[in-house]
Design a protein around this motif. Structure first.
Motif, mmCIF file in Angstrom:
data_model
loop_
_atom_site.group_PDB
_atom_site.id
_atom_site.type_symbol
_atom_site.label_atom_id
_atom_site.label_comp_id
_atom_site.label_asym_id
_atom_site.label_seq_id
_atom_site.Cartn_x
_atom_site.Cartn_y
_atom_site.Cartn_z
ATOM 1 N N GLY A 87 0.646 -1.406 -0.047
ATOM 2 C CA GLY A 87 -0.101 0.175 -0.079
ATOM 3 C C GLY A 87 0.539 1.236 -0.029
ATOM 4 N N MET A 88 2.198 1.365 -0.271
ATOM 5 C CA MET A 88 2.769 2.370 -0.017
ATOM 6 C C MET A 88 4.317 2.359 -0.939
ATOM 7 N N SER A 89 4.446 3.224 -1.465
ATOM 8 C CA SER A 89 5.732 3.516 -2.279
ATOM 9 C C SER A 89 6.638 4.671 -1.755
ATOM 10 N N GLN A 90 7.877 4.484 -1.443
ATOM 11 C CA GLN A 90 8.765 5.578 -0.883
ATOM 12 C C GLN A 90 9.940 5.339 -1.745
ATOM 13 N N ILE A 91 10.200 6.582 -2.337
ATOM 14 C CA ILE A 91 11.371 6.859 -3.167
ATOM 15 C C ILE A 91 12.197 7.888 -2.575
ATOM 16 N N ASN A 92 13.428 7.709 -2.401
ATOM 17 C CA ASN A 92 14.387 8.339 -1.917
ATOM 18 C C ASN A 92 15.399 8.800 -3.012
ATOM 19 N N VAL A 93 15.180 10.215 -3.323
ATOM 20 C CA VAL A 93 16.054 10.877 -4.456
ATOM 21 C C VAL A 93 17.200 11.628 -3.851
ATOM 22 N N THR A 94 18.459 11.423 -4.172
ATOM 23 C CA THR A 94 19.541 12.007 -3.840
ATOM 24 C C THR A 94 20.139 12.848 -5.018
ATOM 25 N N MET A 95 20.452 14.145 -4.543
ATOM 26 C CA MET A 95 20.904 14.984 -5.785
ATOM 27 C C MET A 95 22.297 15.034 -5.783
ATOM 28 N N LYS A 96 23.140 15.273 -7.122
ATOM 29 C CA LYS A 96 24.460 15.462 -7.129
ATOM 30 C C LYS A 96 25.128 16.204 -6.033
ATOM 31 N N ASN A 97 26.338 15.950 -5.638
ATOM 32 C CA ASN A 97 27.156 16.508 -4.541
ATOM 33 C C ASN A 97 27.307 18.109 -4.925
ATOM 34 N N HIS A 98 27.517 18.511 -6.081
ATOM 35 C CA HIS A 98 27.741 19.789 -6.216
ATOM 36 C C HIS A 98 26.606 20.673 -6.012
ATOM 37 N N TYR A 99 25.600 20.180 -5.750
ATOM 38 C CA TYR A 99 24.265 21.394 -5.591
ATOM 39 C C TYR A 99 24.310 21.759 -4.000
ATOM 40 N N GLY A 100 24.204 22.564 -3.840
ATOM 41 C CA GLY A 100 24.396 23.324 -2.539
ATOM 42 C C GLY A 100 23.098 23.797 -2.026
ATOM 43 N N PRO A 101 23.000 24.430 -0.609
ATOM 44 C CA PRO A 101 21.847 24.817 -0.163
ATOM 45 C C PRO A 101 21.189 26.076 -0.920
ATOM 46 N N ASN A 102 21.911 26.667 -1.751
ATOM 47 C CA ASN A 102 21.343 27.872 -2.689
ATOM 48 C C ASN A 102 20.540 27.266 -3.630
ATOM 49 N N GLU A 103 20.946 26.088 -4.265
ATOM 50 C CA GLU A 103 20.381 25.735 -5.477
ATOM 51 C C GLU A 103 19.026 24.612 -5.174
ATOM 52 N N LEU A 104 19.241 23.963 -4.091
ATOM 53 C CA LEU A 104 18.247 22.832 -3.757
ATOM 54 C C LEU A 104 16.780 23.295 -3.750
ATOM 55 N N PRO A 105 16.642 24.576 -3.077
ATOM 56 C CA PRO A 105 14.929 24.873 -2.940
ATOM 57 C C PRO A 105 14.432 24.817 -4.698
ATOM 58 N N GLN A 106 15.127 25.436 -5.483
ATOM 59 C CA GLN A 106 14.527 25.341 -6.862
ATOM 60 C C GLN A 106 14.545 24.070 -7.551
ATOM 61 N N ILE A 107 15.590 23.109 -7.035
ATOM 62 C CA ILE A 107 15.348 21.761 -7.650
ATOM 63 C C ILE A 107 14.290 21.042 -7.022
ATOM 64 N N TRP A 108 14.026 21.368 -5.612
ATOM 65 C CA TRP A 108 12.840 20.742 -4.886
ATOM 66 C C TRP A 108 11.500 21.172 -5.764
ATOM 67 N N ASP A 109 11.387 22.211 -5.983
ATOM 68 C CA ASP A 109 10.244 22.857 -6.941
ATOM 69 C C ASP A 109 10.278 22.204 -8.168
ATOM 70 N N GLU A 110 11.261 21.901 -8.725
ATOM 71 C CA GLU A 110 11.193 21.223 -10.151
ATOM 72 C C GLU A 110 10.963 19.816 -9.764
ATOM 73 N N LEU A 111 11.396 19.185 -8.810
ATOM 74 C CA LEU A 111 10.904 17.898 -8.533
ATOM 75 C C LEU A 111 9.312 17.630 -8.284
ATOM 76 N N ARG A 112 8.845 18.570 -7.617
ATOM 77 C CA ARG A 112 7.320 18.597 -7.112
ATOM 78 C C ARG A 112 6.665 18.675 -8.583
ATOM 79 N N ARG A 113 7.146 19.423 -9.439
ATOM 80 C CA ARG A 113 6.204 19.761 -10.659
ATOM 81 C C ARG A 113 6.370 18.406 -11.425
ATOM 82 N N LYS A 114 7.413 18.090 -11.524
ATOM 83 C CA LYS A 114 7.694 16.731 -12.384
ATOM 84 C C LYS A 114 6.696 15.518 -11.763
#
Length: 1023
Positions: A87-114
């Motif tokens: 009854g449940m799917s849990q997917i753990n997504v890890t971003m590439k190392n060179h993305y830092g705290p400044n880029e991640l919020p935008q990446i999470w938004d793109e992940l949500r849209r996708k």
């Protein structure tokens, strides 16, 4: 007039610069944030999709596969891991190392849209995917609220009040609760009474849904006013639910809900998470701090707030502390500050002994001002006082005095030769300013791979580089500016008086006499010296195999954790009973301060390096704090013996808190392939190898054992005649066993689910499936369930299906037993060849994870920038000397530092960890720095017209005191770190490596120089 002359003559500027460093540094120190460990960005997000009623395989194939495919299209992805359960799917997504705290919020938004875009392609019945990226919060204060004679509702009300108050404290970023039980409204409907009145259960569900629903009755215009219309009849209490009239019943008699059902209020029957503290049920209050704050000061505000709320605490209700980061930080920072003070005292003491009272005080003053200036730069760069930054200061202490020692030494020599302090200052600064800058930049560049490493390990240790950058560069600035200024104050303006024709030899002491004789022998027998050094180097490289290998050491916080895995399929309430027995035993052991547990999932993240376990009913974790770190091992051994002997059916994992980035297990073997049966067979072979290897513990795999399930055989033909579909059968069974959510009850800000189920006396058990009845829409009456179900079958299924990078992957875990004197790396080397010897079928592959993978990833990130760093360092030396051969003289000595590194780690029995690797890199900078100063002196004397051999010999002698002082101060400066679990291996590398490197600088560099330039030997007594 050069820069030294400017600061000596312009006393107002010099005093102003000094006061800025002094006052600004003291103010900056008090304003710096304080943390236990440096922050690093967690680059993970979890996408959760509920698919009620689906098997793990159906979840994997119909949900997980589709979501993974959509996520994989993002260009930022490093790896994807998924967990498919019933009854449940849990997917753990890890971003590439060179993305830092400044880029991640935008990446999470793109992940949500996708993810949102692909939601329409999910099968019917699947809920929309939810993206959770809130993994960075660390709840530095963990409060446990319990009350022995209080209900969960009473405790929950008090906790909600405390939470609201704590959220108002400045510096508190977030307050979260864990362990709260879901309050529900229970409608226990009697099937016997419903059958006698022929009531369709759907009528009751519709009634409860519609009666308590918020709806709009519109508005009306009256005498120019626009009035809202609000219909009464909303439910104001749970008791009013019983008075609802059930519509659609036959006959004239009104049937109330209370006629066929009992309505009550309580907590969910099957909890998802249970917490306890010292054997009392508890609710956790987790307090996360805002970024950049001084957690010690915020901790004091929290304590003050709790004290002010003491009058509101019900008698008998307890607020206890499971983890208090401000206290740990205060203890840790205080310890490091004392280590820092001890290191400063040691350094100044050495200077006083070897350079005299005035010189020692002068260099000590410059060191103090340089440290204060570093605090100012740390404040501007938002670097907190924490384990890494304070350790960096201690490591830098010895190097900070290098530049000042060279300048003060030059001033003293100049004064002995009759120059004024101003003349000596200008001469030594003019001669050494650029070589010292080049040497300083090289020393900084040696640490650059740490600051530029993009992975979590590099981010964790990155402040080491920045603190060293600030402090070392500032030490060069203070050496050429205010050091000459204070030298004039300390030594006076005039030089030492000399008689005409008298030339005082500053190197006529006994130490220099013996050193000259030893240096003469080495240079006379240049090839013998070279062969001896190379032979020692080869022996050290071979001996390095005897050095223990490690990644990061465990923390010295006296807390250990016990992961408990019951057989898969165990009910959470049964897991809780086992944990209660374990807690009782743990509490009875001597030197135990407290025992806390969580059942169903891990504790909230209270350390950045702690990774909470996901939701599993068969999982629990116990946290035990001992009275001190010294008693931790004894308590751990005692409790492990009891738990392993008493609960043979459980899988137990004992672990200490980690200092650096951690993994699920120290040793992980990942097998990927399509067939679950084959994966389990290969996994069993790997587990057999692990179990057969001494010192391995916690051997397990992440697919867990297959579990049983009951499969009712649905008779579709007969069901169609009765107007019954499969979903009705499922709802009926759920109603009989678990309860069905049929609505929501609103009470102020609280929304309580309404759960319908059978009363306790009618609740169906496994033996009476056949007596269950189901509503038939076709005939408008209840019929026995057995009319649409042709029996019940017991089957087995995989409860968990793990995937990694979209491939089914089974991971086998193992750890090194702390009862054995063996590190995980050594144990891994034993099992690795045996596991790799297993013949894998076509389409299956083996990968290694755990500490091996983390260590390699960290080293790979580190070494990715290392060649560029060393090239930059080499180019600096070439530019400084306008030559290639001269830099090669120094660079040939760099690898020889392994002689001291190997001997130090073996003698002190310390492992070669990631921090030791950083120490090795720093050694290259220190050795090159000393070599540059020596070669610069050789160049200067050759340019003055001295014969080459004499210039090499006398220059080396003239550099003995500053090089030795720099080495001794650095070695003794890091001495306090030798007892610190995190820095001990780095301290061993620096102490022994630098000791050997100093000898190489003073003996082997001049030997290599005369070999490279083919300089003819002369007896030093002839000049």
């Amino acid at each position: 007039m050069n820069i030294a002359g400017y600061f000596v003559k312009n006393t107002v500027i010099s005093w102003m610069f000094t006061l800025i460093l002094l006052i600004g540094g003291l103010m900056a120190f008090t304003g710096l944030g304080q943390l236990e460990d440096p922050p690093f960005t967690i680059k993970d997000a979890v996408v959760v999709t509920l698919y009620p009623g689906a098997t793990p395989t159906e979840v994997e194939e119909e949900v997980t596969y589709l979501v993974e495919k959509a996520i994989q299209e993002l260009p930022y992805i490093d790896k994807i891991k998924s967990l498919s359960t019933s009854g449940m799917s849990q997917i753990n997504v890890t971003m590439k190392n060179h993305y830092g705290p400044n880029e991640l919020p935008q990446i999470w938004d793109e992940l949500r849209r996708k993810v949102n875009d692909m939601a329409s392609s999910l099968p019917p019945g699947a809920n929309p995917p939810m993206v959770n990226d809130d993994f960075g919060d660390v709840y530095g204060i963990m409060l446990m609220v319990s009350g022995e004679d209080y209900s969960y509702r009473d405790i929950s009300d008090y906790v909600d009040y405390i939470k609201r108050e704590l959220e108002l404290i400045p510096g508190v970023g977030k307050v979260s609760l864990a362990g709260k039980q879901q309050e529900q409204v229970f409608v226990e409907m009697s099937l016997n009474k419903a059958s006698s009145s022929n009531i369709d259960p759907q009528l009751i569900a519709n009634l409860l849904n519609s009666q308590n629903m918020v709806s709009d009755a519109g508005n009306i215009q009256v005498a120019g006013d626009n009035l809202k219309i609000r219909t009464s009849g909303g439910i104001r209490s749970v008791q009013e639910l019983e008075e609802l009239i059930i519509p659609g019943t036959e006959g004239d008699k009104l049937i109330y809900l209370k006629d066929v059902a009992t309505v009550s209020r309580g907590f969910q029957n099957i909890p998802t998470n249970l917490l306890s503290f010292n054997q009392h049920s508890a609710i956790n209050i987790g307090i996360a701090f805002s970024s950049g704050v001084n957690v010690v000061e915020v901790g004091k505000l929290v304590d003050a707030k709790l004290a002010s709320l003491e009058s509101a605490r019900p008698a008998g209700m307890q607020i206890e502390t499971m983890y208090n980061q401000p206290n740990e930080v205060d203890r840790s920072v205080s310890s490091f500050v004392w280590n820092l003070i001890a290191a400063v005292v040691i350094v100044i003491g050495v200077l006083l002994v070897f350079m005299g009272l005035k010189s020692g005080i002068l260099i000590g003053l410059i060191l103090f001002l340089t440290c204060l200036g570093t605090f100012m730069l740390m404040l501007q760069a938002e670097i907190e006082l924490q384990r890494i930054s304070l350790g960096a200061l201690i490591i830098a202490l010895g190097m900070l005095v290098d530049n000042a020692i060279v300048v003060v030494e030059g001033i003293l020599i100049g004064r002995q030769r009759g120059q004024t302090t101003l003349e000596a200052s200008q001469a030594i600064v003019k001669q050494t300013m650029w070589p010292l800058l080049g040497a300083t930049v090289i020393a900084i560049t040696a640490f650059a791979p740490i600051g530029l490493s993009p992975d979590a390990t590099g981010e964790f240790a990155g402040s080491l580089f920045w603190v060293l950058l600030f402090s070392l560069f500032l030490s060069w600035v203070t050496a050429i500016t205010i050091t000459p200024f204070f030298a004039q104050i300390f030594f006076g303006a005039q030089g030492e008086q000399q008689q005409v024709g008298e030339a005082k030899d500053p190197y006529a002491g006994a130490f220099f006499v013996y050193y000259k004789a030893l240096l003469n022998i080495c240079m006379k027998y240049r090839w013998v010296s070279t062969i001896a050094v190379i032979a020692t180097f080869v022996a050290s490289v071979a001996g390095f195999a005897l050095v223990k290998q490690s990644f990061f050491p465990p923390s010295t916080t006296p807390i250990f954790l016990v992961d408990i895995w019951m057989p898969e399929g165990t009910d959470i309430r049964e897991t809780s009973k086992v944990v209660e027995q374990m807690e009782a035993k743990a509490a009875s052991i001597d030197n135990v301060e407290f025992v806390s547990s969580t059942v169903g999932k891990g504790f909230p993240r209270f350390l950045l390096t702690y990774s909470p376990e996901k939701n599993f009913a068969s999982y629990a974790q116990i946290a035990i704090r001992t009275t001190s770190f010294d008693t931790l091992d004894k308590v751990m051994f005692t409790f492990r013996d009891y738990a392993e002997n008493t609960f043979a059916q459980t899988q137990l994992k004992f672990k200490r808190l980690e200092v650096g980035p951690s993994t699920d297990a120290k040793i992980e073997a990942r097998i990927s392939g399509p067939d679950p049966d084959v994966l389990r067979q290969i996994g069993a072979q790997v587990m057999a190898i692990f179990n057969a290897t001494p010192a391995t513990v916690n051997v397990r795999h992440d697919w867990r054992d297959r579990v049983k399930y009951i499969s009712p055989v649905f008779n579709e033909t007969q069901a169609r005649r009765l107007g019954i579909v499969k979903s009705q059968v499922d709802e009926t069974l759920k109603f009989a066993f678990t309860g069905v959510n049929i609505g929501v009850y609103r009470e102020g800000t609280t929304l309580l689910p309404i759960m319908a189920s059978l009363p306790a006396d009618e609740r169906v058990n496994i033996e009476s499936f056949e007596s269950l009845r189901i509503w038939s829409p076709a005939i408008g009456a209840y019929v026995p369930l057995q009319q649409v179900v042709d029996g019940f079958e017991v089957k087995f299924e995989d409860p968990i299906i793990q995937r990694r990078d979209r491939k089914r992957t089974l991971t086998v875990f193992a750890d090194a037993d702390f009862a054995y004197d063996i590190l995980p790396a050594a144990l891994f080397n034993q099992v690795k060849p045996q596991v790799e010897a297993i013949e894998l079928p076509t389409g299956y592959e083996l990968q290694w994870g755990g500490e091996y993978e983390s260590s390699n990833d960290a080293k790979e990130s580190l070494f990715a920038t290392l060649p560029l760093g060393f090239l930059f360092m080499f180019l600096i030396t070439v530019f400084l000397f306008n030559s290639v051969r001269k830099p090669l003289v120094i660079w040939c000595c760099v690898p020889l530092a392994i002689i001291g590194i190997t001997s130090g780690l073996i003698i002190l029995d310390k492992p070669f960890s990631f921090m030791a690797l950083l120490g090795m890199l720093s050694l290259s900078g220190m050795l090159l720095k000393n070599g540059i100063v020596l070669l610069d002196q050789i160049n200067t004397e050759i340019n003055e017209g001295k014969e080459v051999f004499q210039a090499v010999f006398e220059s080396t002698v003239s550099r003995v005191r500053p090089v030795c002082m720099a080495a001794v101060t650095t070695i003794l400066g890091v001495l306090p770190l030798i007892t610190d679990a995190f820095f001990e291996s780095l301290a061993a590398v620096v102490m022994f490596g630098l000791g050997v490197a100093t000898i190489l600088t003073l003996l082997i560099v001049p030997v290599f120089y005369i070999i490279f330039f083919k300089v003819k030997y002369r007896d030093y007594k002839t000049f």
